[in-house]
Enzyme design. Structure first.
Site, PDB file in Angstrom:
ATOM      1  N   CYS A  10       0.850  -1.192   0.000  1.00 46.39           N
ATOM      2  CA  CYS A  10       0.000   0.000   0.000  1.00 46.39           C
ATOM      3  C   CYS A  10       0.891   1.249   0.000  1.00 46.39           C
ATOM      4  O   CYS A  10       2.118   1.147   0.124  1.00 46.39           O
ATOM      5  CB  CYS A  10      -0.896  -0.008   1.225  1.00 46.39           C
ATOM      6  N   CYS A  13       3.373   1.418   2.889  1.00 46.38           N
ATOM      7  CA  CYS A  13       4.498   0.486   2.734  1.00 46.38           C
ATOM      8  C   CYS A  13       5.531   1.059   1.776  1.00 46.38           C
ATOM      9  O   CYS A  13       6.740   1.004   2.042  1.00 46.38           O
ATOM     10  CB  CYS A  13       4.023  -0.859   2.190  1.00 46.38           C
TER      11      CYS A  13
END
Lengths: 77, 130
Positions: A10, A13
């Site tokens: 995501c 991250c």
């Protein structure tokens, strides 16, 4: 030194991965950054929430984006 | 997990003693059902008890940790204390008026499961909604 960024990919991250690479470059550190997206591997490391970061297999932070200072501290030991 | 965030913001970690009695198993069932309904997410107390670094760090880095103990022995609480993890939300099932029975049936009453779930929610300041 191996730094693992744990998370499925995501924006948070990706932000953490970018931060780790940036700090390592700024410090001129010999660091290998690996993005771990496999859920089984993340679970094996005992990570409750992502993003998470591990240094040489030791989980350093869970469920948050670390600061550059924190990352520098891990790299500098 | 969704496209914008890896993990739910401020996910509540649920740790159950899951002990070998009716009240221990009530903590387990309540944790399972609270997880299924999305109130929080059950996590592995055994990993923390086993001293596994990632599990301990996960608990330390999670702002809201709900600990469910079956009885006053407080095994889950003891694990938290040994590892230096703050105990902010703690429920003891026998304190809820549910008697501990150590037989081989490990039978759970539906109303008791709901009672533990309500107490868990109340411990983190949520309305029970049950």
């Amino acid at each position: 030194m191996d730094i693992q960024v744990l998370g499925p990919g995501c924006p948070k991250c990706r932000e953490v991965e970018k931060l780790v690479r940036t700090v390592a470059a700024e410090l001129g550190a010999d660091v290998t950054v690996v993005k771990v997206e496999d859920f089984q591997e993340i679970a094996r490391m005992g990570v409750f929430a992502t993003p998470a970061v591990a240094v040489d297999g030791e989980v350093k932070c869970v469920g948050k984006v670390p600061s550059k200072a924190e990352i520098a501290g891990w790299i500098n030991g | 997990m969704n496209a914008t965030c890896c993990s739910k913001e401020r996910e509540i970690m649920i740790l159950a003693c899951s002990g070998g009695s009716n009240v221990g198993q009530l903590t387990n069932q309540a944790a399972v059902e609270l997880t299924r309904e999305g109130f929080g997410k059950m996590f592995c107390l055994a990993g923390i008890g086993g001293g596994l670094g990632g599990f301990i760090k996960s608990a330390k880095d999670t702002p809201q940790v709900m600990v469910l103990d079956g009885c006053q022995v407080g095994c889950a609480k003891a694990i938290m204390e040994r590892e230096g993890i703050p105990l902010n939300h703690h429920v003891i099932v026998t304190d809820l008026g549910i008697e501990k029975v150590k037989d081989r049936q490990l039978a759970l009453e539906r109303e008791d499961v709901l009672t533990v779930m309500r107490a868990g929610k109340a411990s983190v300041g949520e309305r029970a909604g049950l």
